[in-house]
Scaffold this active site. Structure first.
Site, PDB file in Angstrom:
ATOM      1  N   LYS A  52     -29.296 -47.119  74.503  1.00 40.86           N
ATOM      2  CA  LYS A  52     -30.303 -46.204  73.943  1.00 40.86           C
ATOM      3  C   LYS A  52     -30.221 -44.842  74.631  1.00 40.86           C
ATOM      4  CE  LYS A  52     -33.036 -50.073  72.437  1.00 40.86           C
ATOM      5  NZ  LYS A  52     -34.001 -51.109  72.756  1.00 40.86           N
ATOM      6  N   GLN A  96     -38.924 -52.107  76.763  1.00 40.86           N
ATOM      7  CA  GLN A  96     -37.866 -53.051  76.389  1.00 40.86           C
ATOM      8  C   GLN A  96     -38.396 -54.491  76.462  1.00 40.86           C
ATOM      9  OE1 GLN A  96     -34.703 -52.172  75.241  1.00 40.86           O
ATOM     10  NE2 GLN A  96     -34.613 -54.348  74.759  1.00 40.86           N
ATOM     11  N   ASP A 119     -41.167 -47.722  68.943  1.00 43.40           N
ATOM     12  CA  ASP A 119     -40.702 -48.896  68.200  1.00 43.40           C
ATOM     13  C   ASP A 119     -41.587 -49.238  67.002  1.00 43.40           C
ATOM     14  OD1 ASP A 119     -38.334 -50.031  69.030  1.00 43.40           O
ATOM     15  OD2 ASP A 119     -39.239 -50.984  70.783  1.00 43.40           O
TER      16      ASP A 119
END
Ligand code: NDP
Length: 293
Positions: A52, A96, A119
């Site tokens: 990422k 994460q 997200d």
């Protein structure tokens, strides 16, 4: 023989556009920034986070790498999120997953400011996704709804084919909050008739064989075989399953299904590259939206 949907190529063109947009935003004094928060040393998570940051670098997004030890408490994780919520250089925050067992992931995801939710997993944003009447409402320019990255990427892959989604029968196998449920909501917003199948579904094979669009998000190598696929269907394979030698396999038996489907995504090189690029897109859109407020 099915057309292969080249996720790597499609992701590459979206990345190019984002690169130009980031440059233009920077020239206006806005430098989009993404922060990742990793807790512990899960090797797969470390690789995902590294990828990422590399992708951010490629398009010029500033990235901030926060790492807490495996034994970090819930309070420590919440304090790190709070710091990122306050940091004006950070427009998007990604925690994460999975988090270590002592840390309640719901509490952590809910502590991210919805307007910094990279997200799209915050209950507020998931609620907005569900309450949007149609695709138009989801993509309003002045009200950024960050969409979960993998489902958003799947929709872009579907749109890249010349097949319309409206009025089609779609079957999604899997009901996770990360993939199955949000992709079902997006398909519904695009006017598909959607069935969500899971481990308790009866007659799964017959159910899948009715699908014009079949999305496999199960986590079981080569689970979807040709007998489950309608001739000419669009088949999207979300699965990432590693075998003993570290080789990656999808949830679809690519070799047999490609002979029957009309369109199919490969693994790797299908949904995977789209997930990262949609994270970059969310970051840029949140940076723009954040600035307007
Ligand atoms: P989960 O384990 O959270 O969900 C799997 C789903 O599959 C569950 O809803 C489960 O049903 C269902 N399922 C399991 N066995 C069966 C069965 N025999 N028949 C029908 N349904 C079944 O996985 P995720 O959604 O997080 O991920 C799915 C796959 O996608 C994984 O391989 C993951 O690695 C991959 N993935 C890939 C991404 C990418 O970028 N390409 C991003 C995210 C995930 P039930 O709810 O009843 O248990």
């Amino acid at each position: 023989m099915a057309h292969i949907i080249d996720g790597k190529k499609i992701a590459g063109s979206i990345k190019e556009l984002l690169k130009q947009e980031v440059q233009s935003l920077k020239s206006q004094g806005l430098s989009p920034g993404l922060a990742t928060l990793l807790v512990g040393n899960n090797p797969a998570s470390q690789i995902y986070v590294k990828n990422k940051h590399r992708a951010c670098q490629e398009v010029g997004i500033a990235s901030f790498d926060y790492h807490l030890p495996e034994m970090a408490s819930l309070e420590q994780v919440l304090a790190a999120v709070e710091e990122l919520n306050r940091n004006e250089k950070v427009h998007a925050i990604l925690v994460q997953l999975p988090l270590p067992s002592q840390v309640d992931s719901h509490r952590v995801l809910e502590s991210i400011l919805p307007q910094k939710d990279a997200d799209g997993f915050h209950p507020y944003n998931l609620g907005r996704l569900l309450s949007a009447k149609d695709k138009k409402e989801l993509t309003q320019k002045d009200s950024v709804i960050p969409l979960p990255c993998t489902p958003h990427g799947i929709m872009a892959l579907l749109e890249s084919t010349d097949q319309s989604i409206s009025g089609k029968q779609a079957v999604v196998i899997g009901r996770s909050v990360i993939v199955g449920k949000p992709v079902a909501a997006l398909l519904l917003a695009a006017n598909a008739t959607v069935t969500v199948a899971h481990s308790q579904t009866k007659n799964l094979e017959e159910c899948c064989a009715q699908a014009d669009i079949l999305v496999a998000a199960i986590g079981k190598s080569k689970f979807v075989t040709a007998s489950m696929v309608k001739p000419g269907a669009v088949v999207i394979d979300v699965g990432i399953n590693r075998d003993g030698e570290g080789k990656i396999w999808g949830d679809v038996d690519f070799e047999s299904v490609k002979e029957k489907a009309g369109w199919i995504t490969p693994v790797p090189g299908g949904v995977g590259p789209m997930t990262i690029v949609m994270l970059l897109k969310n970051t840029v859109e949140l940076a723009r939206g954040y600035r307007r407020k």
